[in-house]
Scaffold this active site. Structure first.
Site, PDB file in Angstrom:
ATOM      1  CE  LYS A 106       8.025  36.257 -34.624  1.00  0.00           C
ATOM      2  NZ  LYS A 106       7.024  35.661 -35.551  1.00  0.00           N
ATOM      3  CD  GLN A 150       4.520  33.599 -43.992  1.00  0.00           C
ATOM      4  OE1 GLN A 150       3.824  33.009 -43.173  1.00  0.00           O
ATOM      5  NE2 GLN A 150       5.819  33.755 -43.828  1.00  0.00           N
ATOM      6  N   GLY A 192      -0.122  39.857 -46.105  1.00  0.00           N
ATOM      7  CA  GLY A 192       1.168  40.434 -46.505  1.00  0.00           C
ATOM      8  C   GLY A 192       1.521  41.733 -45.812  1.00  0.00           C
ATOM      9  CB  ALA A 193      -0.305  44.885 -45.220  1.00  0.00           C
ATOM     10  CG  ASP A 194       4.483  42.002 -42.285  1.00  0.00           C
ATOM     11  OD1 ASP A 194       4.820  42.754 -43.224  1.00  0.00           O
ATOM     12  OD2 ASP A 194       5.081  40.946 -42.023  1.00  0.00           O
ATOM     13  CE  LYS A 206       5.944  44.432 -46.325  1.00  0.00           C
ATOM     14  NZ  LYS A 206       6.119  43.115 -45.674  1.00  0.00           N
ATOM     15  CB  SER A 212      -3.090  38.559 -40.388  1.00  0.00           C
ATOM     16  OG  SER A 212      -1.856  38.056 -39.915  1.00  0.00           O
TER      17      SER A 212
HETATM   18  P1  NAD Z   1       7.916  35.216 -50.048  1.00  0.00           P
HETATM   19  O1  NAD Z   1       8.942  36.136 -50.608  1.00  0.00           O
HETATM   20  O2  NAD Z   1       8.281  33.808 -49.760  1.00  0.00           O
HETATM   21  O3  NAD Z   1       6.637  35.168 -51.046  1.00  0.00           O
HETATM   22  C1  NAD Z   1       6.017  36.308 -51.567  1.00  0.00           C
HETATM   23  C2  NAD Z   1       5.454  35.972 -52.954  1.00  0.00           C
HETATM   24  O4  NAD Z   1       4.690  37.095 -53.417  1.00  0.00           O
HETATM   25  C3  NAD Z   1       6.532  35.703 -54.006  1.00  0.00           C
HETATM   26  O5  NAD Z   1       6.264  34.481 -54.656  1.00  0.00           O
HETATM   27  C4  NAD Z   1       6.414  36.898 -54.967  1.00  0.00           C
HETATM   28  O6  NAD Z   1       6.717  36.564 -56.302  1.00  0.00           O
HETATM   29  C5  NAD Z   1       4.962  37.276 -54.812  1.00  0.00           C
HETATM   30  N1  NAD Z   1       4.657  38.667 -55.167  1.00  0.00           N
HETATM   31  C6  NAD Z   1       5.392  39.776 -54.921  1.00  0.00           C
HETATM   32  N2  NAD Z   1       4.746  40.871 -55.356  1.00  0.00           N
HETATM   33  C7  NAD Z   1       3.586  40.450 -55.899  1.00  0.00           C
HETATM   34  C8  NAD Z   1       2.497  41.119 -56.511  1.00  0.00           C
HETATM   35  N3  NAD Z   1       2.495  42.438 -56.656  1.00  0.00           N
HETATM   36  N4  NAD Z   1       1.455  40.379 -56.964  1.00  0.00           N
HETATM   37  C9  NAD Z   1       1.460  39.028 -56.850  1.00  0.00           C
HETATM   38  N5  NAD Z   1       2.471  38.342 -56.253  1.00  0.00           N
HETATM   39  C10 NAD Z   1       3.514  39.041 -55.783  1.00  0.00           C
HETATM   40  O7  NAD Z   1       7.371  35.931 -48.745  1.00  0.00           O
HETATM   41  P2  NAD Z   1       6.502  35.285 -47.560  1.00  0.00           P
HETATM   42  O8  NAD Z   1       7.394  34.805 -46.485  1.00  0.00           O
HETATM   43  O9  NAD Z   1       5.494  34.370 -48.107  1.00  0.00           O
HETATM   44  O10 NAD Z   1       5.794  36.604 -46.988  1.00  0.00           O
HETATM   45  C11 NAD Z   1       4.840  37.307 -47.756  1.00  0.00           C
HETATM   46  C12 NAD Z   1       4.404  38.570 -47.040  1.00  0.00           C
HETATM   47  O11 NAD Z   1       3.766  38.230 -45.814  1.00  0.00           O
HETATM   48  C13 NAD Z   1       5.551  39.510 -46.668  1.00  0.00           C
HETATM   49  O12 NAD Z   1       5.127  40.841 -46.880  1.00  0.00           O
HETATM   50  C14 NAD Z   1       5.751  39.260 -45.186  1.00  0.00           C
HETATM   51  O13 NAD Z   1       6.315  40.376 -44.536  1.00  0.00           O
HETATM   52  C15 NAD Z   1       4.316  39.000 -44.767  1.00  0.00           C
HETATM   53  N6  NAD Z   1       4.153  38.224 -43.524  1.00  0.00           N
HETATM   54  C16 NAD Z   1       3.073  38.503 -42.752  1.00  0.00           C
HETATM   55  C17 NAD Z   1       2.850  37.786 -41.587  1.00  0.00           C
HETATM   56  C18 NAD Z   1       1.665  38.059 -40.741  1.00  0.00           C
HETATM   57  O14 NAD Z   1       1.584  37.530 -39.632  1.00  0.00           O
HETATM   58  N7  NAD Z   1       0.684  38.797 -41.200  1.00  0.00           N
HETATM   59  C19 NAD Z   1       3.743  36.773 -41.221  1.00  0.00           C
HETATM   60  C20 NAD Z   1       4.822  36.490 -42.041  1.00  0.00           C
HETATM   61  C21 NAD Z   1       5.016  37.224 -43.200  1.00  0.00           C
END
Ligand code: NAD
Length: 319
Positions: free
Chosen positions: A67, A139, A216-218, A222, A288
């Site tokens: 990927k 997510q 979120g932490a990836d 983070k 995760s």
């Molecule tokens: P996204 O931008 O669609 O959504 C993130 C949301 O978090 C937004 O609505 C934003 O307003 C909110 N937000 C930001 N800072 C905040 C805070 N301090 N407190 C509360 N809310 C807050 O992003 P997404 O695609 O949903 O991804 C979210 C996170 O997950 C990213 O950091 C991404 O890199 C990570 N991620 C992790 C995996 C994994 O496998 N672990 C997979 C995909 C994405």
């Protein structure tokens, strides 16, 4: 020798959450049993562009692929693009023929939701009455879908986000309630999926008996949870190499607030029966980062379904 090209809407038609959960669960088990091949993710840090790109190759149960995916948190606001987009190349392990090239944006969201719901299933004390969402972005949608696939439509959905608009839109979609970050963090199962680089979820907000999915932490630096949650809880990571470099544990390990010995197991080890799950833990946390074995497992499911249903566009790269 054609390759099947599959768009996002093709993938959506071909991939059910139920099939995704079964495939991802099998992939984690293979990882825990040492049957998968998964060299560490390669990061291309694009600091000047406020983002990064990652290459994620894996082989599991006869499927091989890679990927190419990113994280650009400013994309939605600045370019009207999602913050995460991806392409998947699924290759025949016997010949390296590219079997399929598909959108991996939806694949990424689905496999991420699936992993968290699998963790909830194996680490939660009981079926949750409330599921809290800290961060209501992309997510959060698949996290919810996956938890409903595991538990049915039986729990209350608590939605919190720094953006009130994001929380409101998600709450409407989910038939849930907009709440404070504190209230969402006090749910039976807490799904944190923000791009935060400082703790959002406070220790005092998380109740005993809870399970927390830290999604979120990836990437390095983070962090979404106060380290005391990890110290008081039982921490299950997805992979040692990735989680210690870029998962929820990366910052507290660096600051010394968490020690490596305090990490309990990988999710694969729990699924393989090598390590206990919840028993005796006050709080459980699944850290995760997203594994390449999850992606290849889903890409295989999508490719098999595309062949069966005759969906997608045939393309010969080598003609
Ligand atoms: P996204 O931008 O669609 O959504 C993130 C949301 O978090 C937004 O609505 C934003 O307003 C909110 N937000 C930001 N800072 C905040 C805070 N301090 N407190 C509360 N809310 C807050 O992003 P997404 O695609 O949903 O991804 C979210 C996170 O997950 C990213 O950091 C991404 O890199 C990570 N991620 C992790 C995996 C994994 O496998 N672990 C997979 C995909 C994405």
């Amino acid at each position: 020798h054609a390759t099947i090209l599959l768009s996002r809407s093709d993938v959506q038609k071909l991939l059910s959450m139920e099939a995704a959960i079964a495939a991802v669960e099998a992939a984690f088990t293979a990882h825990g049993e040492g049957r998968a091949l998964m060299p560490p993710k390669v990061y291309l840090e694009l600091d000047a562009y406020h983002g990064d790109l990652r290459a994620m190759p894996a082989y599991v149960d006869g499927a091989a692929g890679v990927k190419w995916v990113n994280s650009h948190p400013e994309n939605p606001a600045r370019f009207d693009l999602p913050s995460v987009m991806g392409m998947y190349i699924l290759s025949d392990p016997a010949t390296a023929l590219p079997l399929a090239v598909m959108d991996a944006t939806l694949l990424t969201a689905v496999r991420t939701g699936a992993a968290a719901a699998i963790a909830s299933k194996h680490l939660s004390a009981r079926a949750p009455r409330t599921v809290g969402f800290v961060g209501c972005g992309v997510q959060a949608r698949t996290l919810l879908e996956a938890h409903r696939a595991v538990y049915g439509d039986t729990f209350e959905v608590l939605c919190a986000d720094v953006s009130e608009h994001a929380a409101r839109v998600f709450a409407e979609e989910a038939r849930g309630r907009v709440v404070s970050l504190e209230e969402a963090s006090g749910a039976d199962v807490v799904n944190a999926s923000t791009p935060a680089r400082a703790p959002v979820v406070k220790r005092a907000w998380v109740k005993d008996g809870a399970h927390v999915n830290a999604i979120g932490a990836d990437a390095h630096g983070k962090q979404e949870l106060e380290p005391a949650i990890l110290v008081d809880g039982r921490v299950v990571i997805d992979d040692w190499e990735q989680a210690t470099h870029s998962g929820e544990v990366n910052v507290p390990l660096e600051t010394g607030e968490l020690r490596r010995e305090q990490i309990h197991a990988t999710l694969g080890e729990v699924l393989a029966g090598k390590r206990p799950g919840r028993e005796g833990a006050r709080i459980t946390v699944f850290d995760s980062t997203g594994l390449a074995v999850q992606d290849v497992a889903l890409a295989r499911v999508v490719h098999a379904a595309a062949r069966e249903q005759g969906l997608g566009t045939s393309f010969d790269f080598f003609r």
